[in-house]
Design a protein around this motif. Structure first.
Motif: not given
Length: 358
Positions: A210-214, A218-220, A234-239, A279-281
């Motif tokens: 999920l972190g990889f997908l986030a 988040g990267h357009i 949403v890429g910040e969720l990787l942190v 997963a939702v985000l």
């Protein structure tokens, strides 16, 4: 939060410029959470033993579990505690997706903590009742998903694996649908937490996926290339995910068979809620069924067992959740755990393969 103080200083100290990169902060969060959880975990276990905060074992469970009675629980406290310390250093607290995921995680953390408190300290084997637990979980999830929908953090479109375009826009119905995903994830992980290290292994693989997908969502440019929905920030969720993985690794250091401490509901409910929220985000509500396949199998086994017994008076499995079924078939506990880890890893790889099969 320390990120918000350090990054502005990069104008005078170029070394601090690395804090603007999500990848650097994620790596740092993983290191901090891992080290803190391993160091803190030893002291936490000693304190739990001193206070005699031991796990209560079900009488109807496998006979081999009786020896685990009294093993310290509340392990989720040092998992989430370590992850939060890492997030305080590396997290971006102006990211809406990051704050929403934290909100759900912390709310479920308190729910699980109350449940464990009643079970362990008050000797109430039922803890928080199922109805009260669902009310708390759905209230939290509905607030979180309503905020996502109302403030356009994500849209109300629904995506399916292997399909590049959204299949439909369900409007306001997205709020209860997304809430169901979060609550289902929380309870499914809770059901999986029954053997030493069983729950934390799939949690780590699911979180990493999920972190990889986030990060991709988040990267357009990456999102457009892979034909996946772009979700700003949403890429910040990787942190957050990296902090949870690091804390999970530290927890596994002590939770591996034979476990020195158990996760408890304080850990399983909050981690499951966190994964469901991510997963939702990231718009992976249906793909999460594959990513968290082990959790789904465990939950479905319980549903089928209960339904079969109520309608036919017969059981499908020797015992549910299904990991107990394999134990009663004669599989050693370690074999059940490792094989479930392997299946979880396979599910994660298959989920990532869908990125190009569209």
């Amino acid at each position: 939060m320390l990120y918000h103080w350090l990054y502005p200083l990069s104008q005078n100290n170029h070394l601090l410029n690395v804090f603007k990169y999500i990848t650097f902060r994620s790596f740092l969060a993983f290191i901090i959470a891992t080290v803190v959880s391993i160091i803190w975990g030893k002291r936490f276990i000693a304190y739990m033993k001193l206070r005699q905060f031991g796990q209560i074992i079900r009488e109807e469970g496998p006979e081999s579990h009786k020896k685990k009675k009294g093993t310290p629980t509340f392990g989720g406290v040092f998992i989430l505690g370590s992850a939060m310390i890492a997030c305080l250093v590396c997290g971006n607290f102006v990211s809406f997706p990051f704050l929403i995921a934290l909100f759900v995680t912390i709310s479920y953390f308190f729910l699980g903590g109350l449940d464990d408190y009643l079970k362990v300290l008050k000797k109430n084997t039922k803890g928080v009742s199922a109805r009260q637990k669902l009310v708390w979980q759905f209230s939290t999830a509905l607030i979180a998903t309503f905020v996502m929908w109302k403030f356009n953090v994500t849209d109300s479109q629904v995506y399916l694996p292997f399909v590049k375009d959204p299949v439909m826009d369900i409007g306001w119905l997205y709020v209860p649908f997304a809430a169901f995903v979060i609550v289902g994830s929380s309870n499914a992980l809770n059901l999986t937490d029954g053997l030493d290290g069983l729950a934390i292994g799939p949690t780590i693989t699911s979180a990493a996926t999920l972190g990889f997908l986030a990060y991709l969502a988040g990267h357009i440019e990456m999102a457009n290339y892979l034909l996946i929905p772009h979700v700003p920030d949403v890429g910040e969720l990787l942190v957050l995910v990296s902090a949870i993985i690091g804390a999970g690794v530290g927890f596994l250091w002590y939770n591996a068979y034979p476990a020195e401490i158990f996760m408890g509901d304080v850990g399983s409910l909050s981690l499951g809620g966190c994964l469901g929220t991510i997963a939702v985000l990231t718009k992976n509500e249906f793909l999460f069924v594959l990513i968290g396949g082990i959790f789904v199998i465990e939950a479905v086994s319980v549903i089928l067992q209960v339904a079969s017994f109520k309608t036919r008076g017969k059981r499908i499995f020797k015992m549910a959740p299904i990991h107990h079924h394999f134990e009663l078939m004669g599989w050693p506990e370690t074999k059940v755990i490792v094989r479930f880890w392997i299946i979880s890893l396979v599910f994660a790889i298959l989920a990532l393969a869908t990125l190009k099969l569209r």
